[in-house]
Write a protein that holds these residues in place. Structure first.
Motif, short mmCIF file in Angstrom:
data_model
loop_
_atom_site.label_atom_id
_atom_site.label_comp_id
_atom_site.label_asym_id
_atom_site.label_seq_id
_atom_site.Cartn_x
_atom_site.Cartn_y
_atom_site.Cartn_z
N LEU A 153 0.90 -1.17 0.02
CA LEU A 153 0.08 0.01 0.08
C LEU A 153 0.84 1.35 0.11
O LEU A 153 1.72 1.52 0.97
N ALA A 154 0.76 2.07 -1.14
CA ALA A 154 1.62 3.08 -1.26
C ALA A 154 1.48 4.10 -0.12
O ALA A 154 0.10 4.28 0.48
N ASP A 155 2.23 4.96 0.06
CA ASP A 155 2.00 6.08 1.32
C ASP A 155 1.70 7.18 0.68
O ASP A 155 2.35 8.36 0.64
N THR A 156 0.50 7.18 0.30
CA THR A 156 -0.40 8.20 -0.18
C THR A 156 -2.11 7.82 0.08
O THR A 156 -2.23 6.98 0.63
N ASN A 157 -2.79 8.65 -0.72
CA ASN A 157 -4.24 8.46 -0.45
C ASN A 157 -4.51 7.26 -1.49
O ASN A 157 -5.03 7.51 -2.75
N THR A 158 -4.68 6.05 -1.00
CA THR A 158 -4.85 5.03 -1.93
C THR A 158 -6.20 4.65 -2.13
O THR A 158 -6.10 3.88 -3.12
N MET A 159 -7.02 5.62 -1.87
CA MET A 159 -8.45 5.67 -2.47
C MET A 159 -8.42 6.18 -3.84
O MET A 159 -9.27 5.70 -4.66
N ASN A 160 -7.61 6.92 -4.33
CA ASN A 160 -7.41 7.48 -5.53
C ASN A 160 -6.34 7.56 -6.25
O ASN A 160 -6.02 7.89 -7.28
N SER A 161 -5.25 6.99 -5.52
CA SER A 161 -3.77 7.20 -6.19
C SER A 161 -2.99 5.86 -5.59
O SER A 161 -2.83 5.74 -4.26
N PHE A 162 -2.71 5.01 -6.47
CA PHE A 162 -2.10 3.71 -6.34
C PHE A 162 -0.55 3.54 -5.91
O PHE A 162 -0.04 2.69 -5.27
N GLY A 163 0.32 4.37 -6.42
CA GLY A 163 1.56 4.52 -6.50
C GLY A 163 2.15 3.09 -7.27
O GLY A 163 1.69 2.59 -7.76
N ASP A 164 3.36 3.01 -6.96
CA ASP A 164 4.08 1.81 -7.81
C ASP A 164 4.66 1.01 -6.89
O ASP A 164 5.40 1.16 -5.82
N ALA A 165 4.27 -0.53 -6.89
CA ALA A 165 4.63 -1.51 -5.96
C ALA A 165 6.08 -1.77 -6.44
O ALA A 165 6.42 -1.86 -7.50
N PRO A 166 6.91 -2.10 -5.28
CA PRO A 166 8.33 -2.61 -5.74
C PRO A 166 8.05 -4.09 -6.08
O PRO A 166 7.26 -4.90 -6.08
N ALA A 167 9.33 -4.53 -6.80
CA ALA A 167 9.28 -5.86 -7.62
C ALA A 167 8.99 -7.05 -6.30
O ALA A 167 9.44 -6.99 -4.98
N GLY A 168 7.99 -7.83 -6.33
CA GLY A 168 7.87 -8.67 -5.43
C GLY A 168 6.67 -8.64 -4.59
O GLY A 168 6.37 -9.54 -3.81
N TYR A 169 6.03 -7.45 -5.04
CA TYR A 169 4.89 -7.01 -4.04
C TYR A 169 3.55 -6.69 -5.05
O TYR A 169 3.82 -6.19 -6.32
N THR A 170 2.54 -7.13 -4.46
CA THR A 170 1.24 -7.01 -5.16
C THR A 170 0.78 -5.48 -4.79
O THR A 170 0.68 -5.06 -3.76
N ASN A 171 0.27 -4.89 -5.87
CA ASN A 171 -0.31 -3.38 -5.65
C ASN A 171 -1.58 -3.37 -4.97
O ASN A 171 -2.65 -3.58 -5.81
N MET A 172 -1.88 -3.65 -3.82
CA MET A 172 -3.24 -4.09 -3.12
C MET A 172 -4.05 -2.83 -3.64
O MET A 172 -5.51 -3.24 -4.09
N ALA A 173 -3.87 -1.56 -3.54
CA ALA A 173 -4.84 -0.45 -3.55
C ALA A 173 -5.49 -0.55 -5.17
O ALA A 173 -6.42 -0.33 -5.47
N GLU A 174 -4.51 -0.81 -6.04
CA GLU A 174 -4.84 -0.75 -7.57
C GLU A 174 -5.81 -2.17 -7.64
O GLU A 174 -6.85 -2.00 -8.44
N GLN A 175 -5.46 -3.29 -6.92
CA GLN A 175 -6.41 -4.53 -7.17
C GLN A 175 -7.66 -4.17 -6.86
O GLN A 175 -8.68 -4.67 -7.43
#
Length: 608
Positions: A170-192
């Motif tokens: 979970l990116a250190d941002t407002n993940t309700m509308n901004s997902f950020g980029d997940a590092p390698a080996g991690y699933t971007n939960m907010a985007e999903q």
């Protein structure tokens, strides 16, 4: 003069305030008293009720964000659908490593809706201790915030989540509308989760009040952290007991919370109280004494969650004509010392101090229902205060093998009877659970939870906290396990033996950590700051010993037990042929203590 007794007159004087709260008390008593473990009364249901009643009112305030109850409900529904779709089922767990921000509450709520428990990882933990905590739970996934990815990266090889996509980012941002980029080996939960439905999930085997909602980690009394399961019942009890009966929370209330949400005081007590009122919780990542009152004014907070240390830090700030320029009238928490209780209330204009006593794993709690000074209040749970061996958490058994109660007004070890109504949820480790139970205490077949804490009665069933006993002590609002710290020090390869304990420092709450150690090579070429660097890498800051005593031998009894009480009484005082070091505020290593520094610390001139 501090009040150290509760009299009939004090109770009578409190009655007008109790009567004003009577509608909330009656409602709270209903929730507090629900017994049916299979009741459809869960954390998810409490959130859904608020979404229906107060949908457009704020539920969470954080920095420049305001999230309504309706938005929180929808957000948590998406998370619930996502977890369900990824194959997680009721009874399983995920680990959560996030700082105080809205995403943490949304994840806990979403998981709760489908019966998945959240293990609330201590954000200060790292290295071996963090890996141990995660492996205790054997979670399917680990949900980690961008701000703490490094902690997980350091131990990825040592943990074993049981899922094809184990690391959720979970990116250190407002993940309700901004997902950020997940590092390698991690699933971007907010985007999903953004692609999932916001409707409430339907499950064939829905969670009930008796199911586990969270795991809270406690240092317990010995060893590494233990995981204490917390059922939905604990949220419901906090909802009724604290939110309604003690605080009478309303939708217009805002509770300012700087306590870490991996703590029961923040997650269960503070959030549970907010749920009860349909109120808002205003979050800050970490407590700041200088920013505290500005935040209170910014959020128009009426209530705040505390531990005693937090209150002392606020009192230590220079007096200001703005000290009462705020809307706070209520506070809820634990550890407010009698020595500062009245001063804090008067300086900042606080009307209600809902002091409480409870533990993550325990079956007993106390609440200052009548708003008395200098007390944790009373309890409806069955308990006793018994005689104990000084310097331990062990009760004294008489010639018949039974425990004995102390006289009224005397300090005693608090134990809570384990019954069907007052069950002991214990730890995930059966052995650790059993070690906290006293059996055949007063009669054959009875069982009691040993809190390890010493309290005394001050009148009309009201207790006052005295001390934490045995192999834990409290520092910076955290419980520190002496055995955990000793084990870490042993792993350094720098010492032959070490004993850890807590010592009192004037002008502080709790006890600061201290270690007395015998180095390898009998003290030759011992590098105390190499030890400091090792401790910082393997322990949370509050568990790193503030003082180090370097000696050539540690005195033991004839049965090879350390004379811990004698060592503890020495504190940081100086003795011939020994060195004492201190981790002073604002420094990055240990400083050799001399007599002048001892005098400054004793005089309260060093602000720990």
């Amino acid at each position: 003069m501090n009040q150290d007794t509760v009299s009939a007159r004090d109770i009578f004087r409190s009655l007008p305030g109790v009567l004003r709260r009577f509608p909330a008390i009656a409602k709270g008593l209903y929730y507090y008293s629900v017994k049916d473990e299979n009741a459809d009364l869960t954390l998810g249901k409490l959130i859904e009720q608020n979404a229906e009643k107060y949908g457009n009112r704020p539920a969470i305030l954080f920095e420049d964000r305001s999230i309504t109850w309706s938005e929180l409900d929808t957000w948590s529904n998406r998370i619930a659908h996502y977890l369900k779709d990824k194959g997680l089922v009721k009874g399983e767990a995920i680990a959560v490593l996030l700082e105080n921000r809205p995403e943490l509450l949304a994840v806990v709520a979403g998981a709760a809706k489908v019966g998945i428990a959240c293990a609330m990882l201590n954000t200060s933990q790292k290295g071996k201790v963090l890996a141990h905590s995660i492996n205790l739970i054997q979670p399917r996934m680990v949900v980690v915030g961008e701000e703490l990815v490094e902690h997980i990266e350091d131990i990825r090889a040592d943990i074993r989540p049981r899922h094809s996509q184990p690391f959720q980012f979970l990116a250190d941002t407002n993940t309700m509308n901004s997902f950020g980029d997940a590092p390698a080996g991690y699933t971007n939960m907010a985007e999903q989760i953004s692609s999932y439905s916001g409707t409430r999930p339907l499950v064939s085997n829905p969670p009930t009040m008796g199911d586990t909602a969270i795991y809270l980690f406690t240092s317990g009394t010995t060893g590494l952290p233990k995981a204490a399961p917390g059922s939905h019942r604990k949220f419901v009890k906090a909802y009724g007991g604290f939110g309604m009966m003690s605080l009478a929370m309303e939708p217009e209330d805002v509770l300012y919370c700087t306590l870490p949400l991996y703590h029961g005081t923040a997650l269960l007590v503070c959030w549970g109280s907010v749920l009860a009122g349909g109120s808002a919780i205003a979050l800050r990542r970490k407590f700041s004494a200088t920013a505290f009152w500005d935040d209170v004014r910014r959020y128009n907070a009426t209530t705040f969650g505390y531990v005693g240390e937090l209150c002392r830090y606020l009192l230590n700030q220079p007096p200001s004509d703005q000290d009462r320029n705020h809307s706070l009238t209520k506070m809820i928490g634990n550890g407010l010392r009698p020595s500062i209780w009245k001063e804090f209330k008067e300086r900042f204009g606080i009307e209600t101090v809902a002091e409480l006593y409870a533990s993550s794993e325990g079956n007993i709690g106390f609440s200052n229902f009548f708003n008395m000074d200098n007390t944790v209040g009373f309890s409806t749970a069955p308990y006793k205060l018994v005689k104990y061996h000084e310097g331990t958490r062990d009760p004294i058994r008489n010639g018949k093998g039974k425990l004995e109660e102390v006289k009224k007004g005397e300090p005693g070890l608090l134990i809570g009877e384990i019954t069907k109504k007052w069950s002991f949820e214990g730890y995930t480790q059966k052995e650790a659970t059993e070690q906290s139970i006293l059996r055949d205490a007063f009669k054959k077949g009875d069982a009691w939870f040993n809190t390890g804490d010493v309290l005394k009665e001050i009148g009309f069933g009201h207790l006052q906290f005295v001390d934490r006993m045995g192999d834990t002590f409290r520092w910076k609002g955290e419980n520190v396990s002496t055995t955990e710290v000793e084990n870490i020090i042993d792993g350094s390869g720098m010492v032959e033996e070490a004993i850890v304990y807590g010592v009192e420092i004037p002008g502080t709450n709790g006890k600061a950590g201290m270690v007395t150690l015998v180095p390898h090579n009998n003290g030759k070429d011992f590098d105390v700051n190499r030890l400091f660097a090792y401790l910082q890498a393997n322990l949370p800051p509050y568990a790193v010993p503030v003082f180090v005593r370097v000696t050539r031998a540690i005195e033991k009894t004839g049965t090879f037990k350390y004379r811990k009480v004698d060592i503890q009484k020495l504190g940081y005082s100086l003795r011939p042929r020994e060195e004492v070091y201190a981790w002073l505020p604002g420094t990055s290593g240990y400083t050799l203590v001399d007599s002048e520094l001892v005098s400054r610390i004793d005089a309260g001139e060093v602000r720990f």
